[in-house]
Design a protein around this motif. Structure first.
Motif, PDB file in Angstrom:
ATOM      1  N   CYS A  39       4.412  -8.171  -6.449  1.00 18.75           N
ATOM      2  CA  CYS A  39       4.660  -9.561  -6.855  1.00 18.75           C
ATOM      3  C   CYS A  39       5.156 -10.390  -5.672  1.00 18.75           C
ATOM      4  CB  CYS A  39       5.668  -9.591  -7.996  1.00 18.75           C
ATOM      5  SG  CYS A  39       5.891 -11.233  -8.685  1.00 18.75           S
ATOM      6  N   ALA A  40       6.034  -9.835  -4.857  1.00 19.33           N
ATOM      7  CA  ALA A  40       6.511 -10.543  -3.668  1.00 19.33           C
ATOM      8  C   ALA A  40       5.364 -10.844  -2.721  1.00 19.33           C
ATOM      9  CB  ALA A  40       7.588  -9.718  -2.960  1.00 19.33           C
ATOM     10  N   ASN A  41       4.474  -9.886  -2.548  1.00 16.93           N
ATOM     11  CA  ASN A  41       3.309 -10.089  -1.684  1.00 16.93           C
ATOM     12  C   ASN A  41       2.411 -11.195  -2.234  1.00 16.93           C
ATOM     13  OD1 ASN A  41       1.552  -9.441   0.538  1.00 16.93           O
ATOM     14  ND2 ASN A  41       0.222  -8.461  -0.964  1.00 16.93           N
ATOM     15  N   ARG A  42       2.155 -11.173  -3.545  1.00 17.93           N
ATOM     16  CA  ARG A  42       1.321 -12.214  -4.165  1.00 17.93           C
ATOM     17  C   ARG A  42       1.958 -13.587  -4.005  1.00 17.93           C
ATOM     18  NH1 ARG A  42       0.821  -8.538  -8.245  1.00 17.93           N
ATOM     19  NH2 ARG A  42       2.323  -9.663  -9.524  1.00 17.93           N
ATOM     20  N   ASN A  43       3.260 -13.665  -4.212  1.00 19.51           N
ATOM     21  CA  ASN A  43       3.945 -14.954  -4.078  1.00 19.51           C
ATOM     22  C   ASN A  43       3.852 -15.475  -2.650  1.00 19.51           C
ATOM     23  OD1 ASN A  43       4.624 -14.805  -6.758  1.00 19.51           O
ATOM     24  ND2 ASN A  43       6.728 -14.137  -6.392  1.00 19.51           N
ATOM     25  N   CYS A  44       4.020 -14.584  -1.681  1.00 17.25           N
ATOM     26  CA  CYS A  44       3.905 -15.000  -0.277  1.00 17.25           C
ATOM     27  C   CYS A  44       2.483 -15.454   0.043  1.00 17.25           C
ATOM     28  CB  CYS A  44       4.329 -13.863   0.655  1.00 17.25           C
ATOM     29  SG  CYS A  44       6.102 -13.552   0.652  1.00 17.25           S
ATOM     30  N   MET A  45       1.505 -14.757  -0.494  1.00 16.55           N
ATOM     31  CA  MET A  45       0.111 -15.137  -0.238  1.00 16.55           C
ATOM     32  C   MET A  45      -0.246 -16.457  -0.916  1.00 16.55           C
ATOM     33  SD  MET A  45      -1.297 -13.081   1.829  1.00 16.55           S
ATOM     34  CE  MET A  45       0.262 -12.898   2.648  1.00 16.55           C
ATOM     35  N   GLU A  67       0.826  -1.206   0.000  1.00 14.66           N
ATOM     36  CA  GLU A  67       0.000   0.000   0.000  1.00 14.66           C
ATOM     37  C   GLU A  67       0.864   1.261   0.000  1.00 14.66           C
ATOM     38  OE1 GLU A  67      -3.443   2.124   2.740  1.00 14.66           O
ATOM     39  OE2 GLU A  67      -2.680   0.147   3.273  1.00 14.66           O
ATOM     40  N   ARG A  68       1.884   1.285   0.839  1.00 17.54           N
ATOM     41  CA  ARG A  68       2.764   2.451   0.920  1.00 17.54           C
ATOM     42  C   ARG A  68       3.506   2.675  -0.395  1.00 17.54           C
ATOM     43  NH1 ARG A  68       6.508   1.319   5.127  1.00 17.54           N
ATOM     44  NH2 ARG A  68       4.699   1.422   6.474  1.00 17.54           N
ATOM     45  N   GLU A  69       3.988   1.594  -0.985  1.00 24.34           N
ATOM     46  CA  GLU A  69       4.710   1.712  -2.252  1.00 24.34           C
ATOM     47  C   GLU A  69       3.768   2.195  -3.358  1.00 24.34           C
ATOM     48  OE1 GLU A  69       8.208   1.843  -4.106  1.00 24.34           O
ATOM     49  OE2 GLU A  69       8.045   1.017  -2.092  1.00 24.34           O
ATOM     50  N   GLY A  70       2.525   1.736  -3.316  1.00 22.76           N
ATOM     51  CA  GLY A  70       1.550   2.176  -4.314  1.00 22.76           C
ATOM     52  C   GLY A  70       1.219   3.650  -4.191  1.00 22.76           C
ATOM     53  N   LYS A  71       1.117   4.157  -2.967  1.00 20.92           N
ATOM     54  CA  LYS A  71       0.808   5.576  -2.763  1.00 20.92           C
ATOM     55  C   LYS A  71       1.979   6.462  -3.141  1.00 20.92           C
ATOM     56  CE  LYS A  71      -2.682   5.126   0.830  1.00 20.92           C
ATOM     57  NZ  LYS A  71      -3.009   5.360   2.240  1.00 20.92           N
ATOM     58  N   GLU A  72       3.187   6.009  -2.841  1.00 20.59           N
ATOM     59  CA  GLU A  72       4.367   6.834  -3.117  1.00 20.59           C
ATOM     60  C   GLU A  72       4.693   6.896  -4.596  1.00 20.59           C
ATOM     61  OE1 GLU A  72       7.603   5.357  -0.783  1.00 20.59           O
ATOM     62  OE2 GLU A  72       6.662   5.901   1.112  1.00 20.59           O
ATOM     63  N   HIS A  73       4.450   5.813  -5.319  1.00 19.48           N
ATOM     64  CA  HIS A  73       4.888   5.754  -6.714  1.00 19.48           C
ATOM     65  C   HIS A  73       3.751   5.558  -7.700  1.00 19.48           C
ATOM     66  CE1 HIS A  73       9.025   5.798  -5.387  1.00 19.48           C
ATOM     67  NE2 HIS A  73       8.748   4.825  -4.536  1.00 19.48           N
ATOM     68  N   HIS A  74       2.522   5.709  -7.263  1.00 19.46           N
ATOM     69  CA  HIS A  74       1.349   5.721  -8.140  1.00 19.46           C
ATOM     70  C   HIS A  74       1.167   4.439  -8.955  1.00 19.46           C
ATOM     71  CE1 HIS A  74       1.035   9.852  -6.965  1.00 19.46           C
ATOM     72  NE2 HIS A  74       2.228  10.125  -7.458  1.00 19.46           N
ATOM     73  N   ASN A  75       1.515   3.305  -8.389  1.00 13.13           N
ATOM     74  CA  ASN A  75       1.213   1.977  -8.941  1.00 13.13           C
ATOM     75  C   ASN A  75       1.843   1.666 -10.289  1.00 13.13           C
ATOM     76  OD1 ASN A  75      -0.376   1.708  -6.701  1.00 13.13           O
ATOM     77  ND2 ASN A  75      -2.314   1.820  -7.794  1.00 13.13           N
ATOM     78  N   ASN A  76       2.766   2.438 -10.788  1.00 11.33           N
ATOM     79  CA  ASN A  76       3.274   2.158 -12.129  1.00 11.33           C
ATOM     80  C   ASN A  76       4.796   2.048 -12.189  1.00 11.33           C
ATOM     81  OD1 ASN A  76       3.861   4.822 -11.729  1.00 11.33           O
ATOM     82  ND2 ASN A  76       2.771   5.590 -13.536  1.00 11.33           N
ATOM     83  N   THR A  77       5.443   1.865 -11.088  1.00 10.81           N
ATOM     84  CA  THR A  77       6.891   1.758 -11.115  1.00 10.81           C
ATOM     85  C   THR A  77       7.314   0.303 -10.923  1.00 10.81           C
ATOM     86  OG1 THR A  77       7.102   2.066  -8.736  1.00 10.81           O
ATOM     87  CG2 THR A  77       7.138   4.053 -10.112  1.00 10.81           C
ATOM     88  N   SER A  78       8.558   0.064 -11.249  1.00 10.33           N
ATOM     89  CA  SER A  78       9.075  -1.297 -11.074  1.00 10.33           C
ATOM     90  C   SER A  78       9.177  -1.658  -9.591  1.00 10.33           C
ATOM     91  CB  SER A  78      10.436  -1.433 -11.758  1.00 10.33           C
ATOM     92  OG  SER A  78      11.378  -0.586 -11.134  1.00 10.33           O
ATOM     93  N   ALA A  79       9.403  -0.673  -8.723  1.00  8.43           N
ATOM     94  CA  ALA A  79       9.466  -0.954  -7.286  1.00  8.43           C
ATOM     95  C   ALA A  79       8.113  -1.450  -6.780  1.00  8.43           C
ATOM     96  CB  ALA A  79       9.888   0.295  -6.514  1.00  8.43           C
ATOM     97  N   PHE A  80       7.043  -0.801  -7.233  1.00  7.58           N
ATOM     98  CA  PHE A  80       5.709  -1.250  -6.829  1.00  7.58           C
ATOM     99  C   PHE A  80       5.430  -2.645  -7.374  1.00  7.58           C
ATOM    100  CE2 PHE A  80       1.221  -1.815  -7.859  1.00  7.58           C
ATOM    101  CZ  PHE A  80       0.687  -1.774  -6.583  1.00  7.58           C
ATOM    102  N   GLU A  81       5.819  -2.900  -8.597  1.00  7.82           N
ATOM    103  CA  GLU A  81       5.594  -4.218  -9.205  1.00  7.82           C
ATOM    104  C   GLU A  81       6.329  -5.315  -8.437  1.00  7.82           C
ATOM    105  OE1 GLU A  81       3.517  -5.200 -11.598  1.00  7.82           O
ATOM    106  OE2 GLU A  81       2.763  -3.151 -11.587  1.00  7.82           O
ATOM    107  N   ARG A  82       7.564  -5.036  -8.029  1.00 13.21           N
ATOM    108  CA  ARG A  82       8.340  -6.034  -7.270  1.00 13.21           C
ATOM    109  C   ARG A  82       7.696  -6.310  -5.922  1.00 13.21           C
ATOM    110  NH1 ARG A  82      12.813  -3.063  -9.087  1.00 13.21           N
ATOM    111  NH2 ARG A  82      13.119  -2.205  -7.013  1.00 13.21           N
ATOM    112  N   VAL A  83       7.304  -5.257  -5.205  1.00 13.12           N
ATOM    113  CA  VAL A  83       6.688  -5.430  -3.885  1.00 13.12           C
ATOM    114  C   VAL A  83       5.355  -6.150  -4.023  1.00 13.12           C
ATOM    115  CG1 VAL A  83       5.683  -4.203  -1.930  1.00 13.12           C
ATOM    116  CG2 VAL A  83       7.870  -3.479  -2.844  1.00 13.12           C
TER     117      VAL A  83
END
Length: 155
Positions: free
Chosen positions: A49-55, A31-47
């Motif tokens: 994806c990591a969350n999805r993989n863990c879930m 959520e924090r990464e999405g708010k800071e970078h508006h959901n379109n950066t590679s950092a948001f994608e990595r975070v």
């Protein structure tokens, strides 16, 4: 009666609650990464994806940890659960950097899940031995799994 039941699952409950807190931490990071970078950066994608993989692996983790704890022994199952949570944290943090940094956490988590699965199989096999042949090797198997759980710490 209730205190006897709780005594046999107390450690498993604690590890489950810690895992819920860890899931909340992961969700907050996304959520924090999405708010800071508006959901379109590679950092948001990595975070994300990591969350999805863990879930994706979370239900498997809970199932084998609880099965191992109930069918065999809660102490080594809970210990392995804590080790798995540490491995999952390492995976998540590694994935936030570069994807290749997450590989050690992934492999370590896979090894812990394999150990828990083996504990489930042994516990179920012992229950079948008791039921159909009257042989109970639970004390021996508990001793072995308690000792073997310490081997999980070896990288």
């Amino acid at each position: 009666m209730l205190s006897v039941v709780v005594e046999h699952i107390f450690l498993l409950v604690l590890v489950t609650l810690v895992s819920v807190l860890q899931n909340a931490f992961f969700a907050t990071k996304v959520e924090r990464e999405g708010k800071e970078h508006h959901n379109n950066t590679s950092a948001f994608e990595r975070v994300s994806c990591a969350n999805r993989n863990c879930m994706d692996s979370y239900p498997t983790f809970l199932a084998v940890m609880w099965c191992a704890g109930l069918c065999l022994n809660q102490a080594p199952a809970a210990f392995a659960g804590l080790v798995y949570l540490v491995a999952r944290q390492k995976y998540f943090v590694g994935y936030m950097g570069q994807t290749s940094q997450s590989t050690p956490g992934y492999l370590f988590g896979k090894r812990v899940l394999s150990f828990l699965f083996l504990m489930c199989i042994v516990g179920i096999f012992n229950l079948l031995l008791v039921r159909y042949f009257g042989n109970d090797f639970k004390d021996t198997v508990e001793t072995i799994t308690t000792a073997a759980s310490a081997l999980l710490l070896i990288p």
